[in-house]
Design a protein around this motif. Structure first.
Motif, PDB file in Angstrom:
ATOM      1  N   ILE A 144      10.877  -7.102  -0.868  1.00 17.54           N
ATOM      2  CA  ILE A 144      10.977  -8.223   0.062  1.00 17.54           C
ATOM      3  C   ILE A 144      11.989  -7.923   1.166  1.00 17.54           C
ATOM      4  CG2 ILE A 144      11.293 -10.757   0.145  1.00 17.54           C
ATOM      5  CD1 ILE A 144      10.991 -10.760  -2.874  1.00 17.54           C
ATOM      6  N   GLY A 145      12.490  -6.709   1.220  1.00 17.61           N
ATOM      7  CA  GLY A 145      13.555  -6.403   2.165  1.00 17.61           C
ATOM      8  C   GLY A 145      13.064  -5.984   3.536  1.00 17.61           C
ATOM      9  N   LYS A 146      13.716  -4.995   4.063  1.00 18.88           N
ATOM     10  CA  LYS A 146      13.439  -4.515   5.415  1.00 18.88           C
ATOM     11  C   LYS A 146      12.027  -3.948   5.517  1.00 18.88           C
ATOM     12  CE  LYS A 146      14.992  -0.952   8.670  1.00 18.88           C
ATOM     13  NZ  LYS A 146      15.943   0.179   8.878  1.00 18.88           N
ATOM     14  N   ARG A 147      11.409  -4.172   6.658  1.00 21.26           N
ATOM     15  CA  ARG A 147      10.094  -3.571   6.909  1.00 21.26           C
ATOM     16  C   ARG A 147      10.281  -2.096   7.245  1.00 21.26           C
ATOM     17  NH1 ARG A 147       7.086  -7.710  11.089  1.00 21.26           N
ATOM     18  NH2 ARG A 147       8.192  -9.599  10.466  1.00 21.26           N
ATOM     19  N   ASP A 148       9.862  -1.236   6.339  1.00 18.21           N
ATOM     20  CA  ASP A 148       9.989   0.201   6.538  1.00 18.21           C
ATOM     21  C   ASP A 148       8.614   0.756   6.894  1.00 18.21           C
ATOM     22  OD1 ASP A 148      10.422   2.919   6.433  1.00 18.21           O
ATOM     23  OD2 ASP A 148      11.675   2.833   4.635  1.00 18.21           O
ATOM     24  N   ARG A 149       8.284   0.674   8.176  1.00 16.09           N
ATOM     25  CA  ARG A 149       6.932   1.053   8.598  1.00 16.09           C
ATOM     26  C   ARG A 149       6.631   2.525   8.345  1.00 16.09           C
ATOM     27  NH1 ARG A 149       8.945  -2.756  12.082  1.00 16.09           N
ATOM     28  NH2 ARG A 149       7.631  -4.601  12.503  1.00 16.09           N
ATOM     29  N   ALA A 150       7.650   3.385   8.427  1.00 16.95           N
ATOM     30  CA  ALA A 150       7.439   4.811   8.158  1.00 16.95           C
ATOM     31  C   ALA A 150       7.062   5.015   6.692  1.00 16.95           C
ATOM     32  CB  ALA A 150       8.689   5.603   8.508  1.00 16.95           C
ATOM     33  N   LEU A 151       7.750   4.316   5.799  1.00 16.97           N
ATOM     34  CA  LEU A 151       7.420   4.414   4.382  1.00 16.97           C
ATOM     35  C   LEU A 151       6.042   3.822   4.114  1.00 16.97           C
ATOM     36  CD1 LEU A 151       8.096   5.050   1.448  1.00 16.97           C
ATOM     37  CD2 LEU A 151       9.284   2.842   1.318  1.00 16.97           C
ATOM     38  N   TRP A 152       5.730   2.725   4.772  1.00 14.45           N
ATOM     39  CA  TRP A 152       4.406   2.102   4.572  1.00 14.45           C
ATOM     40  C   TRP A 152       3.297   3.076   4.963  1.00 14.45           C
ATOM     41  CZ3 TRP A 152       5.143  -3.545   6.792  1.00 14.45           C
ATOM     42  CH2 TRP A 152       6.094  -4.206   6.009  1.00 14.45           C
ATOM     43  N   LYS A 153       3.492   3.783   6.077  1.00 11.43           N
ATOM     44  CA  LYS A 153       2.493   4.774   6.493  1.00 11.43           C
ATOM     45  C   LYS A 153       2.396   5.902   5.464  1.00 11.43           C
ATOM     46  CE  LYS A 153       1.099   7.842  10.279  1.00 11.43           C
ATOM     47  NZ  LYS A 153       0.807   8.969   9.361  1.00 11.43           N
ATOM     48  N   ALA A 154       3.544   6.331   4.959  1.00 14.45           N
ATOM     49  CA  ALA A 154       3.546   7.402   3.965  1.00 14.45           C
ATOM     50  C   ALA A 154       2.852   6.970   2.679  1.00 14.45           C
ATOM     51  CB  ALA A 154       4.979   7.839   3.668  1.00 14.45           C
ATOM     52  N   ILE A 155       3.045   5.715   2.302  1.00 13.78           N
ATOM     53  CA  ILE A 155       2.352   5.180   1.117  1.00 13.78           C
ATOM     54  C   ILE A 155       0.849   5.198   1.341  1.00 13.78           C
ATOM     55  CG2 ILE A 155       1.913   3.028  -0.149  1.00 13.78           C
ATOM     56  CD1 ILE A 155       4.948   2.469   0.069  1.00 13.78           C
ATOM     57  N   HIS A 156       0.431   4.762   2.507  1.00 17.85           N
ATOM     58  CA  HIS A 156      -0.995   4.799   2.829  1.00 17.85           C
ATOM     59  C   HIS A 156      -1.519   6.235   2.879  1.00 17.85           C
ATOM     60  CE1 HIS A 156      -0.863   0.532   4.711  1.00 17.85           C
ATOM     61  NE2 HIS A 156      -1.447   0.487   3.529  1.00 17.85           N
ATOM     62  N   ASP A 157      -0.707   7.134   3.412  1.00 18.88           N
ATOM     63  CA  ASP A 157      -1.121   8.534   3.486  1.00 18.88           C
ATOM     64  C   ASP A 157      -1.313   9.142   2.097  1.00 18.88           C
ATOM     65  OD1 ASP A 157      -1.115   8.445   6.231  1.00 18.88           O
ATOM     66  OD2 ASP A 157       0.845   9.425   6.467  1.00 18.88           O
ATOM     67  N   ARG A 158      -0.611   8.584   1.104  1.00 21.21           N
ATOM     68  CA  ARG A 158      -0.786   9.043  -0.275  1.00 21.21           C
ATOM     69  C   ARG A 158      -1.995   8.389  -0.946  1.00 21.21           C
ATOM     70  NH1 ARG A 158       4.169  11.360  -2.482  1.00 21.21           N
ATOM     71  NH2 ARG A 158       3.110  11.415  -4.498  1.00 21.21           N
ATOM     72  N   GLY A 159      -2.704   7.556  -0.183  1.00 19.74           N
ATOM     73  CA  GLY A 159      -3.903   6.909  -0.718  1.00 19.74           C
ATOM     74  C   GLY A 159      -3.638   5.688  -1.559  1.00 19.74           C
ATOM     75  N   LEU A 160      -2.472   5.037  -1.346  1.00 13.74           N
ATOM     76  CA  LEU A 160      -2.095   3.886  -2.157  1.00 13.74           C
ATOM     77  C   LEU A 160      -2.206   2.583  -1.384  1.00 13.74           C
ATOM     78  CD1 LEU A 160       1.097   5.272  -3.932  1.00 13.74           C
ATOM     79  CD2 LEU A 160      -1.209   5.099  -4.852  1.00 13.74           C
ATOM     80  N   THR A 161      -2.403   1.511  -2.128  1.00 14.03           N
ATOM     81  CA  THR A 161      -2.385   0.157  -1.583  1.00 14.03           C
ATOM     82  C   THR A 161      -0.940  -0.315  -1.485  1.00 14.03           C
ATOM     83  OG1 THR A 161      -4.565  -0.421  -2.443  1.00 14.03           O
ATOM     84  CG2 THR A 161      -3.035  -2.238  -2.054  1.00 14.03           C
ATOM     85  N   LEU A 162      -0.580  -0.921  -0.353  1.00  9.69           N
ATOM     86  CA  LEU A 162       0.785  -1.384  -0.105  1.00  9.69           C
ATOM     87  C   LEU A 162       0.911  -2.876  -0.360  1.00  9.69           C
ATOM     88  CD1 LEU A 162       3.685  -1.119   1.106  1.00  9.69           C
ATOM     89  CD2 LEU A 162       2.615  -1.558   3.341  1.00  9.69           C
ATOM     90  N   ALA A 163       1.838  -3.244  -1.249  1.00  6.84           N
ATOM     91  CA  ALA A 163       2.156  -4.644  -1.509  1.00  6.84           C
ATOM     92  C   ALA A 163       3.572  -4.935  -1.028  1.00  6.84           C
ATOM     93  CB  ALA A 163       2.032  -4.955  -2.996  1.00  6.84           C
TER      94      ALA A 163
END
Length: 323
Positions: free
Chosen positions: A232-251
């Motif tokens: 619920i913290g800071k929006r880490d858009r770089a991490l979110w992209k990396a999570i997606h790049d790993r083929g994962l769903t982001l919650a």
């Protein structure tokens, strides 16, 4: 002294003779969800990039609608398609029930620990809403929720106590509910146990950096069945992209103080921004308002239709008949 698992499962099976949902006429979902794919993770893989799904924290509480009640989830689902997030505890005689706290005082007319009371007593209690008002609604069993959400909604059940894990997995397996029920798991050890018991069950695991994902892989976790919870913290858009790049769903979540701030200040556009930033699953205390905003950016209903995950009316009728 811990009771043998076989005795707990036996007690739970005996207590489940008459499902609670069969005794009640609950409103049907506006968009009934029936996953045609084997697991929840498979459905989210299909939805990824198409729409943002709303996770209704404890069902989407409001005046007259207490947390973790089927009536509350049904009330929310009658307005918007959601994932029903809930919590699981166990009674003294081995029945798994939906309740956030391990005690009864805050959210029901009971007192004391859930573990100190049998289901026969717990089922008589009435639930309180967030204002402390007593409602006519009662505590459901996990088996009630699994049966009721079938062909209606997805469900996320948090494992609050590790010693209930085997039994929770057992109830999901017994109901063949891997396509609509997933687990919120709070430790790596529990995640490993879930995967060993049933590798097809989808898990939500905390991911605060990519090193955490690497630790899961090193422990033998199959990321195919993992939803990455970024908190619920800071929006880490770089991490979110990396999570997606790993083929994962982001919650991601706006629970508690974020939702309260948005409501108290009358802020607009926060939920839409999160959807535009790529959040796939948004956990919120304001599911109706969040869904309305996110639908302007990444609507979930057409995404569900595209993934063939909207149940025809006859499927809902069949589900009712089975209960």
């Amino acid at each position: 002294m811990r009771r043998p698992l076989a005795l707990l499962l036996s007690a739970a099976a005996l207590a489940a003779a008459t499902p609670l949902a069969a005794q009640q006429a609950l409103p049907e979902p506006r968009v009934p969800i029936a996953n045609p794919l084997p697991t929840v993770a498979d459905l989210f893989a299909c939805l990824r990039g198409k729409g943002t799904f709303t996770s209704a924290h404890r069902g989407g509480v409001g005046p007259g609608y207490p947390e973790n009640a089927l009536e509350t989830a049904a009330h929310t689902l009658a307005r918007v398609p959601i994932l029903f997030e809930t919590d699981v505890h166990r009674s003294r005689d081995g029945v798994l029930v939906l309740m956030h706290d391990d005690t009864l005082d805050r959210t029901s007319t009971g007192t004391g620990r859930i573990r100190d009371q049998d289901w026969s007593a717990l089922r008589q209690l009435q639930l309180k809403d967030d204002d402390g008002k007593v409602t006519p609604f009662h505590m459901p069993r996990l088996s009630d929720a699994i049966a009721w959400t079938n062909n209606r909604a997805l469900m996320l059940a948090e494992i609050k106590e590790s010693d209930t894990l085997d039994q929770i997995v057992g109830e999901i397996r017994q109901a063949h509910a891997q396509s609509h029920v997933m687990l919120l798991v709070n430790s790596l050890d529990d995640a490993v146990r879930v995967q060993k018991l049933d590798p097809t069950i989808t898990m939500t695991l905390e991911v605060t950096d990519l090193a955490e994902l690497d630790r899961y892989v090193a422990a033998g976790i199959d990321l195919k069945h993992v939803i990455a919870w970024n908190g619920i913290g800071k929006r880490d858009r770089a991490l979110w992209k990396a999570i997606h790049d790993r083929g994962l769903t982001l919650a991601y979540g706006t629970l508690w103080y974020v939702d309260s701030t948005v409501e108290n200040l009358g802020l607009k556009g926060i939920y839409a921004e999160l959807a535009a930033d790529g959040v796939d699953l948004l956990a919120t205390d304001r599911p109706v308002e969040a869904e309305a905003e996110m639908a302007q950016v990444r609507p979930i209903e057409p995404a569900l239709q595209q993934c063939k995950a909207v149940a025809p009316a006859r499927a809902v009728a069949l589900a009712q008949g089975r209960q």
